[in-house]
Write an enzyme that holds these catalytic residues in place. Structure first.
Site, PDB file in Angstrom:
ATOM      1  CG  ASP A 182      -9.254 -13.387 -14.507  1.00  0.00           C
ATOM      2  OD1 ASP A 182     -10.089 -12.978 -15.306  1.00  0.00           O
ATOM      3  OD2 ASP A 182      -9.867 -13.833 -13.271  1.00  0.00           O
ATOM      4  CD  GLU A 225     -13.151  -8.429 -12.795  1.00  0.00           C
ATOM      5  OE1 GLU A 225     -12.954  -9.259 -13.732  1.00  0.00           O
ATOM      6  OE2 GLU A 225     -13.740  -8.699 -11.785  1.00  0.00           O
TER       7      GLU A 225
END
Length: 257
Positions: A182, A225
């Site tokens: 991430d 995302e």
């Protein structure tokens, strides 16, 4: 002289008898020590087996609910885990720690470092907010998200379904593979939108793909995302970019060829 010799002979037999008794005592003590050592080994081994077995069951909980084991035939970089495919029990990885303490699969580290270096040369400042996660860490994140939805008034079943739109079920998370990162922006230097736009346009050059694009939600089962990037290798990333494939589509395409 004869008596003297007899006494010497008797004394020798006595010493031999003592030695025999000592040897017998030594054997008995050795047997006891061996039995104790064997018991300790059995106890420790049993404890390790129980611990390993518990970990295996946790990591493969998806199998108990109908989730299949992920296929590894296309290579470690293309292993597909999602709500339908769980991480295989035999999956192993070696981790490399980043400067901020996060960890990733050592095999993706050189490409990740190259991508970050080039992004910084473009005036962007970014960092890995999340890398490898253990089963326990993934479970904690899932439980936290479910609790948030329940606090908003949703039932536990509703909260669980909503949470799974953002958080992978433990045992099916790419973070547990060590192949996903991430990426966040240091907003004191560059905005998140700038970082996400750069990654979207350039990550494939280094073997990374945006794992959950906005137009593939129905296939991936996960909401958009823009920060979540997955390593698949340069060749695969280029083909996926060219054909607008998500990983599920690409794996299906590869297996049909």
């Amino acid at each position: 002289m004869e008596r003297c010799m007899q006494r010497i002979g008797y004394g020798q037999r006595s010493r031999y008898g003592q030695r025999s008794r000592y040897r017998h005592m030594y054997k008995n003590v050795s047997k006891v020590v061996c039995r104790i050592a064997l018991s300790v080994v059995i106890i420790i081994s049993g404890s390790m087996i129980l611990k390993t077995g518990g970990t295996f069951l946790r990591q493969n909980a998806g199998f108990l609910t109908g989730t299949e084991k992920a296929d590894t035939s296309l290579g470690w970089n293309l292993i597909l885990v999602n709500k339908d495919y769980a991480i295989p029990g035999h999956y192993e990885l070696e981790l490399t720690q980043l400067s901020n303490g996060k960890e990733v699969d050592s095999r993706i580290y050189p490409a990740l470092q190259e991508m970050f270096d080039d992004a910084r040369m473009s005036g962007l400042q970014l960092y890995v907010r999340e890398g490898y996660r253990t089963w326990e860490e993934q479970q904690a994140i899932m439980e936290e998200r479910i609790a948030e939805y329940q606090a908003q008034g949703y039932s536990k079943q509703e909260a669980k379904k909503m949470a799974e739109g953002y958080v992978s079920i433990p045992g099916t998370s790419e973070h547990q593979l060590g192949l996903a990162v991430d990426v966040n922006a240091d907003t004191s230097v560059s905005s998140s939108d700038e970082v996400y736009a750069w990654l979207d346009a350039n990550a494939y050059r280094y073997g990374f793909i945006k794992r959950y694009p906005s137009d593939k939600t129905e296939i991936t089962g996960v909401n958009h995302e823009p920060w979540h990037y997955r390593y698949v290798g340069r060749e695969a990333a280029e083909e996926m970019k060219e054909n607008n494939f998500c990983l599920e589509e690409y794996v299906e395409w590869k297996e049909s060829r």
